[in-house]
Design an enzyme around this catalytic site. Structure first.
Site, mmCIF file in Angstrom:
data_model
loop_
_atom_site.group_PDB
_atom_site.id
_atom_site.type_symbol
_atom_site.label_atom_id
_atom_site.label_comp_id
_atom_site.label_asym_id
_atom_site.label_seq_id
_atom_site.Cartn_x
_atom_site.Cartn_y
_atom_site.Cartn_z
ATOM 1 N N ASN A 17 0.860 -1.182 0.000
ATOM 2 C CA ASN A 17 0.000 0.000 0.000
ATOM 3 C C ASN A 17 0.902 1.241 0.000
ATOM 4 O O ASN A 17 1.539 1.536 1.015
ATOM 5 C CB ASN A 17 -0.901 -0.003 1.237
ATOM 6 C CG ASN A 17 -1.792 1.225 1.311
ATOM 7 O OD1 ASN A 17 -1.789 2.063 0.418
ATOM 8 N ND2 ASN A 17 -2.573 1.328 2.374
ATOM 9 N N GLU A 35 -3.319 0.208 -6.272
ATOM 10 C CA GLU A 35 -3.649 1.487 -6.899
ATOM 11 C C GLU A 35 -4.939 2.099 -6.386
ATOM 12 O O GLU A 35 -5.261 3.246 -6.711
ATOM 13 C CB GLU A 35 -3.745 1.292 -8.421
ATOM 14 C CG GLU A 35 -2.439 0.785 -9.037
ATOM 15 C CD GLU A 35 -2.596 0.427 -10.501
ATOM 16 O OE1 GLU A 35 -3.742 0.501 -11.006
ATOM 17 O OE2 GLU A 35 -1.592 0.074 -11.145
ATOM 18 N N ASP A 37 -3.216 -1.829 9.401
ATOM 19 C CA ASP A 37 -4.284 -2.779 9.682
ATOM 20 C C ASP A 37 -5.318 -2.834 8.569
ATOM 21 O O ASP A 37 -5.919 -3.881 8.315
ATOM 22 C CB ASP A 37 -4.969 -2.415 11.006
ATOM 23 C CG ASP A 37 -4.058 -2.656 12.202
ATOM 24 O OD1 ASP A 37 -3.102 -3.448 12.061
ATOM 25 O OD2 ASP A 37 -4.294 -2.055 13.267
ATOM 26 N N GLY A 38 -5.535 -1.697 7.880
ATOM 27 C CA GLY A 38 -6.484 -1.685 6.766
ATOM 28 C C GLY A 38 -6.014 -2.566 5.624
ATOM 29 O O GLY A 38 -6.807 -3.275 5.002
ATOM 30 N N GLY A 49 1.943 1.256 8.408
ATOM 31 C CA GLY A 49 0.717 2.044 8.466
ATOM 32 C C GLY A 49 0.710 2.984 9.652
ATOM 33 O O GLY A 49 1.656 3.057 10.438
ATOM 34 N N ASP A 62 -12.638 -3.581 13.385
ATOM 35 C CA ASP A 62 -11.207 -3.433 13.048
ATOM 36 C C ASP A 62 -10.952 -2.117 12.315
ATOM 37 O O ASP A 62 -10.199 -2.060 11.339
ATOM 38 C CB ASP A 62 -10.724 -4.603 12.188
ATOM 39 C CG ASP A 62 -10.683 -5.914 12.957
ATOM 40 O OD1 ASP A 62 -11.084 -5.916 14.123
ATOM 41 O OD2 ASP A 62 -10.268 -6.927 12.366
ATOM 42 N N GLU A 76 -13.205 -0.238 10.670
ATOM 43 C CA GLU A 76 -14.148 0.072 9.598
ATOM 44 C C GLU A 76 -15.571 0.035 10.148
ATOM 45 O O GLU A 76 -15.864 -0.729 11.075
ATOM 46 C CB GLU A 76 -13.991 -0.926 8.443
ATOM 47 C CG GLU A 76 -12.639 -0.845 7.754
ATOM 48 C CD GLU A 76 -12.558 -1.763 6.545
ATOM 49 O OE1 GLU A 76 -13.595 -1.964 5.882
ATOM 50 O OE2 GLU A 76 -11.468 -2.284 6.273
#
Length: 554
Positions: free
Chosen positions: A145, A178, A205-206, A247, A513, A515
């Site tokens: 990411n 992307e 974590d995402g 992250g 988590d 979200e």
């Protein structure tokens, strides 16, 4: 007494300017300065009685190769040059070395010899032992990411992780994501998983959540399992997941490795560690919503997340601002919590037994036959109209949390549930009932120290395998309506205990988590050991210190 393993090789070699005796068996590579060399250096022959071997576990050797001339180019002492001339052939063993705070480093030790054939024999025999370690990955699928955290994911992988993978002869196919859910969608449909021994995500974590959902969904689809069935027993994933932390939040990595250091995580991947993990599946009626491995939170934590989503431009500070605002609002939500307590479990949420590497609580699990029998008994009881062992609690709650791990972080060193376990097939259901702001503040404050945060009359905790939550009113607002309502409330005065914000018509949302779930009424089931990580759990401090003492160079 444990029988000593036979030696595979034993030689006298030079390490720096010292003569050492090097021995290898199937488990350990050990080296110790010889008595002759010690006597020459110290003048005390009795020192031999106190000398200790330096060791490297074979399972923690990263690689072994012929030493290059520039391996010790910084060494220019006359004595080193003399040793190099007398012993021109050398091989280097790269192995794991523990430092502080559960961090690992790749340490090199170079042994020299006058015989090239002897060096080649050592390289061959060590590589032969490494080839027997079938748990080590040879091919990985890596997702990076580039936007998470401080946008350093690609840099971290290329500078710190990729060189280690190459050194360990691990091939990696790298995909730089992307868009959101790029990794999830690729895993679900396109990835040829037969080519790989594991999947690695570089991010927070995402990013891990994307890989988790993609891999689990793909596994169930390949095995014909319907994820929308709340009672379905999901099939465990074959591939392990590696997390290279890059992250803004790396809670899952911290809970399974003990640090958020990317080099440490890469070394856990290389040595092929395997840590099973439970996964909670959340459903609304017969519709699958999300998977969770750390925290499901309704009320306080759900409100904080919902409010902070509108303040993303503030960065991490948005959580502090939203947390203060939600605390002052002091909302309570009425509903019914039903749960199935864990049976035949050797742990409890308040026993102070921390989940650590080799955890005996996690290793104690039901056989598949016992599990199937329990499911059948539950269905039979349900058909007869019996509660089937379910407990039901109705009331007003400030927070409803389900912690499948301790959820420890720098601000909460013990976590939301310090004794929660990674792989015991349960989650800790924490119910915070209606109370004053001061009492709730005391509860939150105890997350930051070692006091028992459950030691309040308005807090109860249960170790469960399933639970359901139903808000007081059947009609559920959509997430969009909920956000719009809370936007209008942003500039309203802080409510008191008697104002309408606490009535049963108010709805919160679930934080899963990190979200937001789109439904308040959910059913949650713990899927025991559904996934495995390239990790081993947090090592005990004593074990860390022993390893450090053994590995410390004289």
């Amino acid at each position: 007494m444990e029988k000593e393993q036979p030696r595979l090789l034993c030689s006298r070699l030079f390490l720096k300017n010292r003569l050492v005796e090097v021995a290898l068996n199937r488990s350990v590579l050990a080296w110790k300065e010889t008595e002759k060399s010690r006597r020459r250096r110290s003048g005390f022959s009795s020192w031999s009685d106190t000398a200790h071997s330096q060791t490297a576990q074979v399972c923690e050797i990263v690689a072994v190769h012929e030493a290059e001339d520039n391996d010790n180019k910084a060494k220019s002492q006359r004595n080193d040059k003399r040793v190099t001339g007398l012993y021109p052939h050398a091989f280097t063993v790269a192995h794991v070395k523990r430092t502080t705070q559960h961090q690992w480093r790749c340490s090199d030790v170079t042994f020299r010899s006058a015989s090239q054939a002897l060096c080649e024999q050592w390289i061959h025999v060590i590589n032969e032992q490494l080839s027997l370690l079938t748990n080590r990955p040879k091919s990985l699928l890596v997702y990076i990411n580039p936007y998470g955290g401080k946008r350093r994911g690609k840099h971290i992988y290329e500078q710190k992780v990729a060189p280690l993978f190459r050194r360990a002869c691990i091939s990696a196919d790298v995909i730089v994501t992307e868009r959101a859910n790029h990794a999830r969608d690729h895993l679900k449909t396109e990835a040829n998983l037969d080519k790989y021994d594991g999947v690695v995500c570089v991010g927070g974590d995402g990013m891990f959540s994307e890989v988790l959902h993609g891999l689990v969904t793909r596994t169930q689809a390949d095995r014909g399992v319907d994820q929308n069935d709340p009672d379905a027993e999901l099939v465990p994933c074959d591939l392990r997941i590696g997390i290279i932390p890059a992250g803004s939040t790396d809670c899952i990595c911290f809970a399974t490795v003990g640090t958020t250091d990317p080099v440490t995580s890469a070394l856990h991947v290389i040595v092929g560690d395997s840590q099973p993990m439970d996964v909670c599946s959340a459903h609304h009626n017969d519709t699958f919503l999300k998977y969770s491995v750390s925290l499901l939170g309704y009320g306080f934590y759900g409100d904080v997340l919902t409010d902070s989503e509108r303040k993303r431009w503030l960065g991490p500070a948005r959580y502090d601002l939203s947390g203060a605002k939600i605390f002052l609002n002091h909302n309570r939500y009425e509903g019914t919590v039903s749960f199935l307590p864990a049976e035949h479990n050797i742990g409890s949420p308040r026993d102070k037994l921390l989940c650590r590497s080799g955890c005996h609580v996690c290793q104690h699990k039901h056989s598949s036959k016992e599990k199937q029998r329990g499911v059948l008994e539950e269905k039979e009881a349900s058909d007869k109209g019996d509660s089937g062992g379910w407990s039901v609690i109705h009331g007003k709650f400030i927070a409803i949390n389900a912690a499948s791990m301790s959820c420890a972080c720098p601000r909460s060193p013990q976590g939301l549930s310090p004794s929660a376990h990674l792989a015991d097939g349960t989650t800790d259901l924490i119910l915070v009932r209606e109370c004053s702001r001061l009492d709730f503040f005391k509860h939150l404050l105890q997350h930051t120290n070692k006091d028992d945060q459950f030691d309040h009359p308005f807090v109860e905790v249960h170790r469960v395998t399933k639970f359901r939550f139903q808000p007081r009113h059947q009609q559920l607002v959509s997430l969009e309506d909920l956000i719009e309502t809370q936007k209008k409330a942003d500039f309203s005065p802080v409510c008191s205990c008697q104002t309408t914000c606490s009535d049963g018509r108010a709805h919160s949302s679930w934080s899963c988590d990190g979200e937001i779930l789109h439904h308040a009424a959910i059913q949650v089931s713990v899927q025991c050991r559904l996934i495995r990580l390239f990790a081993r759990g947090i090592e005990e401090q004593q074990q860390q210190q022993q390893q450090q003492q053994q590995q410390q160079q004289p």
